[in-house]
Design a protein around this motif. Structure first.
Motif, PDB file in Angstrom:
ATOM      1  N   THR A  38      66.501  81.928 -32.267  1.00  0.00           N
ATOM      2  CA  THR A  38      65.786  82.257 -31.032  1.00  0.00           C
ATOM      3  C   THR A  38      64.310  81.940 -31.186  1.00  0.00           C
ATOM      4  OG1 THR A  38      65.267  84.004 -29.421  1.00  0.00           O
ATOM      5  CG2 THR A  38      65.350  84.655 -31.736  1.00  0.00           C
ATOM      6  N   LEU A  39      63.711  81.518 -30.082  1.00  0.00           N
ATOM      7  CA  LEU A  39      62.255  81.496 -30.014  1.00  0.00           C
ATOM      8  C   LEU A  39      61.771  82.939 -29.884  1.00  0.00           C
ATOM      9  CD1 LEU A  39      61.704  78.532 -27.544  1.00  0.00           C
ATOM     10  CD2 LEU A  39      60.936  78.594 -29.928  1.00  0.00           C
ATOM     11  N   VAL A  40      60.558  83.203 -30.317  1.00  0.00           N
ATOM     12  CA  VAL A  40      59.995  84.548 -30.271  1.00  0.00           C
ATOM     13  C   VAL A  40      58.586  84.462 -29.702  1.00  0.00           C
ATOM     14  CG1 VAL A  40      59.338  86.592 -31.614  1.00  0.00           C
ATOM     15  CG2 VAL A  40      61.327  85.235 -32.305  1.00  0.00           C
ATOM     16  N   ASN A  41      58.262  85.344 -28.801  1.00  0.00           N
ATOM     17  CA  ASN A  41      56.881  85.428 -28.301  1.00  0.00           C
ATOM     18  C   ASN A  41      56.054  86.194 -29.336  1.00  0.00           C
ATOM     19  OD1 ASN A  41      54.461  86.071 -26.981  1.00  0.00           O
ATOM     20  ND2 ASN A  41      55.446  86.064 -24.971  1.00  0.00           N
ATOM     21  N   GLY A  55      55.809  71.647 -32.869  1.00  0.00           N
ATOM     22  CA  GLY A  55      56.204  71.324 -31.497  1.00  0.00           C
ATOM     23  C   GLY A  55      56.380  72.559 -30.629  1.00  0.00           C
ATOM     24  N   ILE A  56      56.173  73.750 -31.196  1.00  0.00           N
ATOM     25  CA  ILE A  56      56.321  74.996 -30.427  1.00  0.00           C
ATOM     26  C   ILE A  56      54.979  75.330 -29.786  1.00  0.00           C
ATOM     27  CG2 ILE A  56      56.902  77.443 -30.523  1.00  0.00           C
ATOM     28  CD1 ILE A  56      58.584  76.825 -33.022  1.00  0.00           C
ATOM     29  N   SER A  57      54.960  75.399 -28.449  1.00  0.00           N
ATOM     30  CA  SER A  57      53.721  75.638 -27.720  1.00  0.00           C
ATOM     31  C   SER A  57      53.713  77.036 -27.115  1.00  0.00           C
ATOM     32  CB  SER A  57      53.575  74.598 -26.601  1.00  0.00           C
ATOM     33  OG  SER A  57      54.616  74.778 -25.639  1.00  0.00           O
ATOM     34  N   ASN A  58      52.558  77.422 -26.625  1.00  0.00           N
ATOM     35  CA  ASN A  58      52.439  78.720 -25.949  1.00  0.00           C
ATOM     36  C   ASN A  58      53.338  78.779 -24.712  1.00  0.00           C
ATOM     37  OD1 ASN A  58      50.340  80.133 -27.531  1.00  0.00           O
ATOM     38  ND2 ASN A  58      49.055  78.412 -26.910  1.00  0.00           N
ATOM     39  N   GLU A  59      53.483  77.649 -24.022  1.00  0.00           N
ATOM     40  CA  GLU A  59      54.334  77.613 -22.825  1.00  0.00           C
ATOM     41  C   GLU A  59      55.803  77.846 -23.204  1.00  0.00           C
ATOM     42  OE1 GLU A  59      50.539  75.923 -22.147  1.00  0.00           O
ATOM     43  OE2 GLU A  59      52.067  75.304 -23.640  1.00  0.00           O
ATOM     44  N   MET A  60      56.229  77.320 -24.354  1.00  0.00           N
ATOM     45  CA  MET A  60      57.630  77.455 -24.771  1.00  0.00           C
ATOM     46  C   MET A  60      58.006  78.901 -25.077  1.00  0.00           C
ATOM     47  SD  MET A  60      58.070  74.099 -27.235  1.00  0.00           S
ATOM     48  CE  MET A  60      59.640  74.679 -27.881  1.00  0.00           C
ATOM     49  N   VAL A  61      57.052  79.677 -25.595  1.00  0.00           N
ATOM     50  CA  VAL A  61      57.370  81.055 -25.991  1.00  0.00           C
ATOM     51  C   VAL A  61      56.966  82.080 -24.939  1.00  0.00           C
ATOM     52  CG1 VAL A  61      57.187  80.477 -28.434  1.00  0.00           C
ATOM     53  CG2 VAL A  61      55.190  81.382 -27.233  1.00  0.00           C
ATOM     54  N   ALA A  62      56.407  81.607 -23.820  1.00  0.00           N
ATOM     55  CA  ALA A  62      55.894  82.545 -22.809  1.00  0.00           C
ATOM     56  C   ALA A  62      56.996  83.472 -22.290  1.00  0.00           C
ATOM     57  CB  ALA A  62      55.257  81.770 -21.661  1.00  0.00           C
ATOM     58  N   GLU A  63      58.194  82.951 -22.119  1.00  0.00           N
ATOM     59  CA  GLU A  63      59.307  83.754 -21.598  1.00  0.00           C
ATOM     60  C   GLU A  63      60.266  84.209 -22.706  1.00  0.00           C
ATOM     61  OE1 GLU A  63      59.347  84.713 -18.491  1.00  0.00           O
ATOM     62  OE2 GLU A  63      57.506  83.553 -18.132  1.00  0.00           O
ATOM     63  N   ALA A  64      59.931  83.905 -23.957  1.00  0.00           N
ATOM     64  CA  ALA A  64      60.794  84.302 -25.082  1.00  0.00           C
ATOM     65  C   ALA A  64      60.643  85.794 -25.356  1.00  0.00           C
ATOM     66  CB  ALA A  64      60.428  83.492 -26.323  1.00  0.00           C
ATOM     67  N   PRO A  65      61.635  86.441 -25.980  1.00  0.00           N
ATOM     68  CA  PRO A  65      61.532  87.879 -26.268  1.00  0.00           C
ATOM     69  C   PRO A  65      60.520  88.149 -27.378  1.00  0.00           C
ATOM     70  CG  PRO A  65      63.499  86.957 -27.279  1.00  0.00           C
ATOM     71  CD  PRO A  65      62.920  85.871 -26.424  1.00  0.00           C
ATOM     72  N   PRO A  66      59.864  89.289 -27.340  1.00  0.00           N
ATOM     73  CA  PRO A  66      59.027  89.682 -28.475  1.00  0.00           C
ATOM     74  C   PRO A  66      59.909  90.002 -29.675  1.00  0.00           C
ATOM     75  CG  PRO A  66      59.204  91.500 -26.935  1.00  0.00           C
ATOM     76  CD  PRO A  66      59.878  90.320 -26.281  1.00  0.00           C
ATOM     77  N   PHE A  67      59.334  90.036 -30.846  1.00  0.00           N
ATOM     78  CA  PHE A  67      60.136  90.274 -32.045  1.00  0.00           C
ATOM     79  C   PHE A  67      60.830  91.643 -31.980  1.00  0.00           C
ATOM     80  CE2 PHE A  67      61.098  91.407 -36.398  1.00  0.00           C
ATOM     81  CZ  PHE A  67      61.596  90.215 -36.912  1.00  0.00           C
ATOM     82  N   SER A  68      60.163  92.627 -31.417  1.00  0.00           N
ATOM     83  CA  SER A  68      60.756  93.967 -31.363  1.00  0.00           C
ATOM     84  C   SER A  68      62.078  93.969 -30.603  1.00  0.00           C
ATOM     85  CB  SER A  68      59.779  94.949 -30.712  1.00  0.00           C
ATOM     86  OG  SER A  68      59.433  94.517 -29.397  1.00  0.00           O
ATOM     87  N   ALA A  69      62.223  93.042 -29.637  1.00  0.00           N
ATOM     88  CA  ALA A  69      63.448  93.000 -28.845  1.00  0.00           C
ATOM     89  C   ALA A  69      64.616  92.395 -29.628  1.00  0.00           C
ATOM     90  CB  ALA A  69      63.211  92.194 -27.569  1.00  0.00           C
TER      91      ALA A  69
END
Length: 451
Positions: A38-41, A55-69
């Motif tokens: 999973t990607l992680v914010n 290649g991982i950008s801020n836009e790619m992780v904007a909707e990703a879950p935080p690690f706590s989730a």
């Protein structure tokens, strides 16, 4: 079961950086059992150079879950399995830190495919993931992405299991083994070869440069203590990644180790040493002869490679000592720069100056008192001769400080124990510093040891 893990992060240490992607391949040694990625914010901006690398950008992780989730899922995959990664201490320190932040305490055994690669496939030119996979023709489907690197690490680990004829993996996993805590580039045989004796140890980087100097009462125990725990701080992680080899120099006593450590820190100035990198004695008494032939004592800041007749830290201490010398040895305050105005010499008024400032006293007479003052000052400084056990049978060790100045230390045949002049010839001179003088002052004055 093994959990093959790879992560991508915003930086090099866990305590101030976040995870942007994680992949876990649960592997039974023969085939893949479960796969999670999973990607992680990370909750903080991803630096541009990290985006360029992964290649991982801020836009790619904007909707990703935080690690706590995702922490409950990650913990469930890791808690009962052996944590495997390429340079495992990096990945493990990140995952453990962020799991703990989410309320989960990970306590897994670890295996490092860098370290295992060095054991099972010795002599390869490089053990980086890209190079070792290229050597064994293992494809990486997405370099510097968690899933691609984790899958390649799993295949590499499968090869390691197949070729582990010496049971290196079992030895690392064995209870009490400290090898899994060692830096990935440090040969374990160098740690095993350390004696349990006093001495000084040196950590070297890939090019052989000394990056850290330490002293120890027990070299083996002290060096191993550097590698226990999973401190996620940047400095510790950088430190561990930098270490490629260890050398050491044994000493007969812990005091000799303390002195040698101080000498070596000043000589080598290693980047990971922080203590003893401070300004030493800041002021000194300097002696020079003026154009009229009079010896003059002056207080000045210490300069590199200068040789004051006496050193001190506080200007007020120097003024107090110089006033005492002026009074006791009837020196001229003007010639000692303690009176700088054009008025009548305060020493003449007090009847302690005999007119040297007016050229009414011959230089040879005045200079004799200046030298007597210096001799008195030096005689007040402690002398120390510490004789103790040697490194080898039939020898003794000696540390020598004369009149407040550290001379050196070394080893001499024990039959010379009563002949201090002969002992001196066996000693190695070392530059002194404030730390060494502080170590030796409690032993002043005279001879100590098991004479």
């Amino acid at each position: 079961m093994y959990a093959i893990v790879d992560i991508e992060t915003t930086g090099g240490h866990a305590s101030a950086n976040g995870i942007t992607e994680i992949a876990i391949y649960v592997y039974d040694g023969r085939e893949l059992v479960q796969h999670y990625e999973t990607l992680v914010n990370p909750g903080i901006p991803i630096p541009y150079y990290i985006t360029t690398l992964t290649g991982i950008s801020n836009e790619m992780v904007a909707e990703a879950p935080p690690f706590s989730a995702v922490a409950p899922m990650i913990f469930s995959l890791l808690k009962d399995n052996i944590f495997v990664a390429h340079n495992v201490n990096f990945d493990y320190s990140f995952v453990k830190y962020h799991l703990l932040e989410a309320g989960f305490d990970l306590q897994s055994k670890k295996l490092c495919t860098v370290r295992l690669g060095r054991k099972i496939f010795p002599g390869l030119p490089s053990y980086s993931l890209g190079n070792i996979c290229r050597h064994f023709q293992i494809p990486i489907n997405g370099r510097h992405r968690a899933s691609g690197d984790a899958e390649a690490t799993m295949k590499l680990f499968g090869l390691l299991l197949q070729h582990d004829t010496a049971n290196a993996i079992a030895a690392v996993l064995k209870g009490g083994s400290k090898e899994q805590f060692l830096p990935p580039n440090l040969p374990p045989e160098q740690v095993k070869a350390l004696p349990s004796d006093p001495g000084v140890y040196y950590f070297h980087d890939q090019k052989g440069k000394v990056v850290y100097v330490g002293k120890a009462r027990d070299l083996k125990k002290r060096v191993n203590s550097h590698f226990t725990g999973n401190n996620p701080g940047r400095q510790r992680q950088n430190f561990l990644r930098t270490i490629h080899s260890i050398t050491f120099q044994p000493t007969a006593t812990e005091l000799m180790a303390c002195i040698l450590e101080s000498v070596e820190i000043k000589r080598l100035w290693p980047p990971f040493n922080t203590s003893q990198k401070h300004i030493e004695f800041r002021y000194g008494f300097y002696l020079f002869e003026d154009q009229s032939g009079y010896l003059r004592l002056a207080i000045e800041k210490r300069r590199k490679h200068s040789h004051p007749v006496h050193s001190f830290n506080l200007l007020v201490d120097g003024h107090r000592m110089l006033r005492t010398l002026i009074r006791e040895f009837e020196l001229c305050p003007k010639l000692c720069f303690m009176q700088k105005d054009e008025g009548t010499c305060a020493g003449i008024t007090a009847q302690t100056c005999h007119g040297a400032c007016r050229r009414e006293e011959e230089p040879v007479v005045y200079n004799a008192r200046v030298m007597a003052a210096i001799n008195y000052l030096q005689q007040q400084q402690p002398s120390v001769t510490i004789i103790d056990k040697g490194l080898q049978p039939g020898e003794k060790s000696c540390i020598l400080m004369e009149k407040g100045k550290f001379y050196g230390m070394g080893y001499f045949p024990e039959h010379l124990v009563a002949d201090q002049l002969a002992i001196r010839e066996y000693l190695t001179p070392y530059p002194e510093n404030e730390t060494i003088i502080g170590l030796l002052r409690p032993y002043a004055t005279g001879i100590s040891g098991d004479l």
